[in-house]
Design a protein around this motif. Structure first.
Motif, PDB file in Angstrom:
ATOM      1  N   ALA A  26     -30.046   1.534 -15.592  1.00 17.14           N
ATOM      2  CA  ALA A  26     -29.729   2.287 -14.374  1.00 17.14           C
ATOM      3  C   ALA A  26     -30.594   3.541 -14.262  1.00 17.14           C
ATOM      4  O   ALA A  26     -31.138   3.851 -13.191  1.00 17.14           O
ATOM      5  N   LYS A  27     -30.749   4.271 -15.358  1.00 16.87           N
ATOM      6  CA  LYS A  27     -31.553   5.501 -15.327  1.00 16.87           C
ATOM      7  C   LYS A  27     -33.026   5.198 -15.062  1.00 16.87           C
ATOM      8  O   LYS A  27     -33.713   5.969 -14.384  1.00 16.87           O
ATOM      9  N   GLU A  28     -33.518   4.079 -15.599  1.00 14.09           N
ATOM     10  CA  GLU A  28     -34.921   3.714 -15.374  1.00 14.09           C
ATOM     11  C   GLU A  28     -35.163   3.372 -13.904  1.00 14.09           C
ATOM     12  O   GLU A  28     -36.182   3.761 -13.320  1.00 14.09           O
TER      13      GLU A  28
ATOM     14  N   ALA B  52     -37.634   5.165  -8.879  1.00 13.97           N
ATOM     15  CA  ALA B  52     -37.484   5.361  -7.434  1.00 13.97           C
ATOM     16  C   ALA B  52     -37.713   6.819  -7.032  1.00 13.97           C
ATOM     17  O   ALA B  52     -37.823   7.133  -5.842  1.00 13.97           O
ATOM     18  N   GLY B  53     -37.763   7.717  -8.034  1.00 15.94           N
ATOM     19  CA  GLY B  53     -38.045   9.122  -7.759  1.00 15.94           C
ATOM     20  C   GLY B  53     -36.834   9.955  -7.427  1.00 15.94           C
ATOM     21  O   GLY B  53     -36.958  11.001  -6.777  1.00 15.94           O
ATOM     22  N   PHE B  54     -35.647   9.534  -7.894  1.00 14.57           N
ATOM     23  CA  PHE B  54     -34.421  10.276  -7.590  1.00 14.57           C
ATOM     24  C   PHE B  54     -33.813  10.839  -8.875  1.00 14.57           C
ATOM     25  O   PHE B  54     -34.238  10.520  -9.986  1.00 14.57           O
ATOM     26  N   SER B  55     -32.780  11.664  -8.695  1.00 21.14           N
ATOM     27  CA  SER B  55     -32.029  12.182  -9.838  1.00 21.14           C
ATOM     28  C   SER B  55     -30.748  11.371  -9.995  1.00 21.14           C
ATOM     29  O   SER B  55     -30.243  10.793  -9.025  1.00 21.14           O
ATOM     30  N   ASN B  56     -30.218  11.370 -11.207  1.00 23.28           N
ATOM     31  CA  ASN B  56     -29.028  10.564 -11.496  1.00 23.28           C
ATOM     32  C   ASN B  56     -27.805  11.021 -10.705  1.00 23.28           C
ATOM     33  O   ASN B  56     -26.927  10.216 -10.393  1.00 23.28           O
ATOM     34  N   ASP B  57     -27.738  12.322 -10.402  1.00 20.38           N
ATOM     35  CA  ASP B  57     -26.536  12.849  -9.741  1.00 20.38           C
ATOM     36  C   ASP B  57     -26.649  12.898  -8.215  1.00 20.38           C
ATOM     37  O   ASP B  57     -25.825  13.518  -7.539  1.00 20.38           O
ATOM     38  N   LEU B  58     -27.661  12.228  -7.659  1.00 21.90           N
ATOM     39  CA  LEU B  58     -27.775  12.144  -6.196  1.00 21.90           C
ATOM     40  C   LEU B  58     -26.601  11.341  -5.640  1.00 21.90           C
ATOM     41  O   LEU B  58     -26.302  10.242  -6.114  1.00 21.90           O
ATOM     42  N   LEU B  59     -25.917  11.882  -4.633  1.00 24.63           N
ATOM     43  CA  LEU B  59     -24.766  11.193  -4.049  1.00 24.63           C
ATOM     44  C   LEU B  59     -25.226  10.118  -3.069  1.00 24.63           C
ATOM     45  O   LEU B  59     -26.195  10.304  -2.324  1.00 24.63           O
ATOM     46  N   ILE B  60     -24.519   9.004  -3.056  1.00 19.59           N
ATOM     47  CA  ILE B  60     -24.848   7.898  -2.150  1.00 19.59           C
ATOM     48  C   ILE B  60     -24.773   8.356  -0.689  1.00 19.59           C
ATOM     49  O   ILE B  60     -25.615   7.988   0.143  1.00 19.59           O
TER      50      ILE B  60
ATOM     51  N   PRO C 214     -36.407  -4.624 -22.348  1.00 16.86           N
ATOM     52  CA  PRO C 214     -37.528  -5.572 -22.264  1.00 16.86           C
ATOM     53  C   PRO C 214     -38.660  -5.077 -21.372  1.00 16.86           C
ATOM     54  O   PRO C 214     -39.647  -5.771 -21.187  1.00 16.86           O
ATOM     55  N   PHE C 215     -38.500  -3.886 -20.806  1.00 16.87           N
ATOM     56  CA  PHE C 215     -39.526  -3.331 -19.921  1.00 16.87           C
ATOM     57  C   PHE C 215     -39.870  -1.915 -20.380  1.00 16.87           C
ATOM     58  O   PHE C 215     -39.164  -1.317 -21.202  1.00 16.87           O
ATOM     59  N   ALA C 216     -40.964  -1.381 -19.865  1.00 14.59           N
ATOM     60  CA  ALA C 216     -41.388  -0.026 -20.222  1.00 14.59           C
ATOM     61  C   ALA C 216     -40.335   0.985 -19.776  1.00 14.59           C
ATOM     62  O   ALA C 216     -39.723   0.836 -18.711  1.00 14.59           O
ATOM     63  N   LEU C 217     -40.118   2.004 -20.593  1.00 13.47           N
ATOM     64  CA  LEU C 217     -39.117   3.029 -20.292  1.00 13.47           C
ATOM     65  C   LEU C 217     -39.829   4.349 -20.006  1.00 13.47           C
ATOM     66  O   LEU C 217     -40.270   5.051 -20.920  1.00 13.47           O
ATOM     67  N   HIS C 218     -39.927   4.678 -18.721  1.00 14.17           N
ATOM     68  CA  HIS C 218     -40.647   5.877 -18.306  1.00 14.17           C
ATOM     69  C   HIS C 218     -39.773   7.128 -18.356  1.00 14.17           C
ATOM     70  O   HIS C 218     -40.274   8.237 -18.176  1.00 14.17           O
ATOM     71  N   ILE C 219     -38.471   6.951 -18.581  1.00 12.95           N
ATOM     72  CA  ILE C 219     -37.574   8.113 -18.597  1.00 12.95           C
ATOM     73  C   ILE C 219     -37.730   8.928 -19.878  1.00 12.95           C
ATOM     74  O   ILE C 219     -37.207  10.030 -19.983  1.00 12.95           O
ATOM     75  N   PHE C 220     -38.451   8.377 -20.867  1.00 13.20           N
ATOM     76  CA  PHE C 220     -38.684   9.092 -22.122  1.00 13.20           C
ATOM     77  C   PHE C 220     -40.160   9.469 -22.214  1.00 13.20           C
ATOM     78  O   PHE C 220     -41.035   8.603 -22.101  1.00 13.20           O
ATOM     79  N   ASN C 221     -40.433  10.754 -22.427  1.00 14.44           N
ATOM     80  CA  ASN C 221     -41.822  11.185 -22.523  1.00 14.44           C
ATOM     81  C   ASN C 221     -42.321  11.068 -23.962  1.00 14.44           C
ATOM     82  O   ASN C 221     -41.551  11.186 -24.920  1.00 14.44           O
ATOM     83  N   GLU C 222     -43.609  10.845 -24.108  1.00 16.75           N
ATOM     84  CA  GLU C 222     -44.199  10.624 -25.429  1.00 16.75           C
ATOM     85  C   GLU C 222     -44.287  11.903 -26.254  1.00 16.75           C
ATOM     86  O   GLU C 222     -44.551  11.846 -27.455  1.00 16.75           O
ATOM     87  N   LYS C 223     -44.068  13.050 -25.629  1.00 16.20           N
ATOM     88  CA  LYS C 223     -44.108  14.314 -26.360  1.00 16.20           C
ATOM     89  C   LYS C 223     -42.885  14.475 -27.254  1.00 16.20           C
ATOM     90  O   LYS C 223     -42.991  14.943 -28.399  1.00 16.20           O
ATOM     91  N   ASP C 224     -41.726  14.085 -26.748  1.00 15.92           N
ATOM     92  CA  ASP C 224     -40.474  14.266 -27.491  1.00 15.92           C
ATOM     93  C   ASP C 224     -39.986  12.991 -28.168  1.00 15.92           C
ATOM     94  O   ASP C 224     -39.082  13.041 -29.007  1.00 15.92           O
ATOM     95  N   PHE C 225     -40.554  11.841 -27.783  1.00 11.08           N
ATOM     96  CA  PHE C 225     -40.068  10.572 -28.316  1.00 11.08           C
ATOM     97  C   PHE C 225     -41.239   9.686 -28.739  1.00 11.08           C
ATOM     98  O   PHE C 225     -42.361   9.842 -28.247  1.00 11.08           O
ATOM     99  N   THR C 226     -40.945   8.766 -29.652  1.00 11.87           N
ATOM    100  CA  THR C 226     -41.922   7.751 -30.049  1.00 11.87           C
ATOM    101  C   THR C 226     -41.589   6.461 -29.320  1.00 11.87           C
ATOM    102  O   THR C 226     -40.467   5.953 -29.433  1.00 11.87           O
ATOM    103  N   LEU C 227     -42.551   5.925 -28.567  1.00 15.86           N
ATOM    104  CA  LEU C 227     -42.340   4.691 -27.813  1.00 15.86           C
ATOM    105  C   LEU C 227     -43.148   3.573 -28.469  1.00 15.86           C
ATOM    106  O   LEU C 227     -44.372   3.662 -28.586  1.00 15.86           O
ATOM    107  N   LYS C 228     -42.448   2.533 -28.921  1.00 19.42           N
ATOM    108  CA  LYS C 228     -43.100   1.399 -29.564  1.00 19.42           C
ATOM    109  C   LYS C 228     -42.954   0.168 -28.674  1.00 19.42           C
ATOM    110  O   LYS C 228     -41.872  -0.096 -28.147  1.00 19.42           O
TER     111      LYS C 228
END
Length: 590
Positions: A207-209, A214-222, A266-280
């Motif tokens: 859901a977060k991905e 889509a370029g929105f924030s998680n707390d955007l109201l419908i 199973p897909f790329a996770l763009h919500i995590f940046n490579e500066k703070d996390f290791t993406l394998k």
């Protein structure tokens, strides 16, 4: 951390492609939460790993072969009777739920083919493995009665009922517009809440991905979204559907700075940046799950390991409390001298007082240089002489107890140090034989009651064997018995022995073959010695090293205890990025 139902879908397709048509040759249940199915395909045998570990339920093809316990559990025996020799017809998913259906064709009476289904419900603490035929439950890994769950029971002989169905949309078989229309019904909810509530199989990461892409924030109201916003969500959903249709996946595992799993998909996770996390990234989902076991405790949970860990932990606590009590008693006993002083003063002044009259007397202390007064309590039922004798008797008793208490404290400290070495050894256990060694050692030490029941013979345990970059081999003992055997029977006099200084840990041997050991190899071995010790996770761990010729075992010493001379000390901080590739390849593992 486990996959959600949406991410589980490509894994199930991978399993079906590799295992469908294969024959089940062997079934193994090494502990209370894992099942291994050995599936024979032309020219190759696959091992299907099914785990209902509440923290990390999982299904994948593994290369790891667990030890087969001498006495298989009931569920394992049922599976062997019902499924061994059968062929896997298909592996499928129930909707997009976290349920794997393994249909197995077996040969019944008069050579009739009977299809049985092994269902893996990978749902956290409600995970279960259920074997059924024609909708009737044959057996379940975890039987669920009415006392445990009033909504749904899982018992042999009952009709199988799927977990409560969720009124959500499967985007893989439904038009995207239907999903968008469902989102719009949650006007007061946030976009994140609406996606979770609308999409079948969608977990928090998926859901977060979607929201991030889509370029929105998680707390955007419908209710604050317009048609352009919903159009952006539509595009992302369509991209996901196309990825699943074309099977163009990019399996991704995300680790934080402490090398703990934060997410997998199973897909790329763009919500995590490579500066703070290791993406394998991996070639397929199965490879991702297999590697993820290196970052969790779910790889192979030995039976009884937790029980022995808890038992020895309680024993350590008991010995710690006992030592504290004995130390307090010793402090009291060391004050025995004051009773002798009172007795000596009574002897000196006994003729100045009458019997049975005074409850206490105050006289000049014969031992005080400044002639300070001393008050002596008396028992009026006793004579002055009898009071004096009572003080001498108390002094003698405390003096004797001081010696006994000192002996008991030393014994208690040694027992506690020994128990700590066993606790460290339990963490290093990887096979049933290792656990049996621990059990035998704990029984001999008196930490466990002796067993009268005879068990089936188990192959002897083996220490870790690692290949070092310079071509030498490194041996690491898993318990005190192995440490003794490794140090005094396996190692040669010119091999290098390493051990954490004054810290419980494994004996580590560099098999030098008579060659010189370079500093890099010595430092790497010291890091591994620090890793296999009570100091794991610490920094600047002191590690002693010495040639084996300078080691000696005192007569009557407990297992694992040695003395040595000519040693040197290194201070190391284990670098897991450097040592884990070595540790993960145990040459003594099947």
């Amino acid at each position: 951390m486990s996959l959600d139902g949406f991410s589980l879908n490509p894994l199930i397709n991978e399993l079906n492609d590799k295992l469908a048509g294969g024959r089940i040759d062997k079934i193994c249940q090494p502990n209370k939460q894992d099942i291994y199915l050995y599936i024979r395909q032309p020219g190759q045998t696959y091992i299907l790993y099914l785990s209902i570990n509440p923290q990390n339920p999982m299904a994948n093809i593994t290369e790891f072969q667990p030890d087969n316990p001498p006495e298989p559990p009931v569920f394992c025996m049922v599976l062997r009777k019902q499924l061994e020799g059968g062929r896997i017809a298909s592996i499928s998913q129930y909707g997009l739920d976290r349920m794997i259906l393994i249909d197995i064709d077996t040969l019944g009476p008069k050579s009739l083919i009977i299809t049985k289904t092994l269902i893996a419900e990978l749902m956290g603490k409600y995970s279960n493995l259920i074997l059924m035929q024609d909708g009737t439950i044959i057996e379940a890994f975890r039987r669920v009665g009415e006392n445990s769950n009033r909504v749904r029971t899982v018992l042999p002989g009952q009709n199988y009922e799927v977990p409560p169905i969720q009124d959500k949309i499967n985007i893989l078989i439904t038009d995207t517009n239907s999903f968008i229309e469902r989102l719009k019904t949650y006007q007061e909810a946030t976009l994140y809440q609406a996606i979770i509530a609308s999409g079948l199989g969608f977990g928090p990461i998926t859901a977060k991905e979607i929201i991030f892409l889509a370029g929105f924030s998680n707390d955007l109201l419908i209710k604050d979204m317009d048609e352009m916003d919903f159009s952006s969500i539509t595009n992302i959903i369509d991209e996901l559907k196309l990825m699943y249709q074309e099977k163009n996946f990019s399996p991704t595992l995300v680790l934080d700075k402490k090398r703990k799993i934060k997410a997998m998909a199973p897909f790329a996770l763009h919500i995590f940046n490579e500066k703070d996390f290791t993406l394998k990234t991996y070639a397929d989902i199965n490879a991702l799950l297999e590697d993820s076991k290196n970052y969790t405790n779910s790889y192979y949970n030995l039976p009884e390991k937790d029980f022995y860990r808890k038992t020895i932990h309680n024993e350590i606590n008991r010995l710690t409390k006992k030592e504290k009590i004995l130390t307090e008693e010793l402090a009291k006993a060391q004050k025995a001298e004051k009773y002798k002083i009172k007795a000596d003063n009574l002897m000196t002044y006994q003729y100045q007082f009458k019997d049975h009259q005074d409850k206490e007397i105050t006289v000049t202390n014969i031992y005080d240089e400044n002639y300070a007064p001393i008050t002596i309590a008396l028992d009026t039922k006793l004579t002055i002489i009898q009071n004096m004798q009572a003080y001498y008797k108390k002094y003698d008793k405390l003096k004797r107890s001081t010696q006994m208490l000192e002996i008991q404290i030393k014994r208690c400290q040694k027992d506690r140090e020994y128990a700590l070495t066993i606790e460290t050894a339990i963490d290093a256990c990887t096979t049933i034989a290792d656990i049996e060694d621990i059990k035998a050692e704990m029984i001999k030490a008196g930490f466990l009651p002796p067993e009268n029941k005879k068990k089936a013979s188990i192959a002897p345990s083996k220490p870790f064997k690692f290949a070092l970059p310079n071509g030498m081999f490194l041996f690491v003992g898993k318990n005190n018995y192995q440490n003794d055997k490794l140090t005094f029977k396996t190692a040669h006099s010119d091999d290098i022995w390493l051990h954490t200084k004054d810290i419980p840990g494994s004996h580590v041997i560099i098999d030098t073959k008579g060659d010189e050991v370079d500093e890099d190899t010595l430092f790497l071995a010291a890091q591994i010695a620090g890793y296999f010790s009570k100091a794991r996770g610490s920094s600047k761990i002191p590690v002693d090293y010495v040639e084996c010729r300078y080691l000696k075992k005192p007569s009557g010493a407990k297992p694992g205890f040695v003395i040595f001379t000519n040693n040197k000390t290194l201070y190391v901080t284990p670098d897991e990025d450097e040592i884990m590739p070595i540790i993960n390849k145990d040459l003594n593992k099947k």
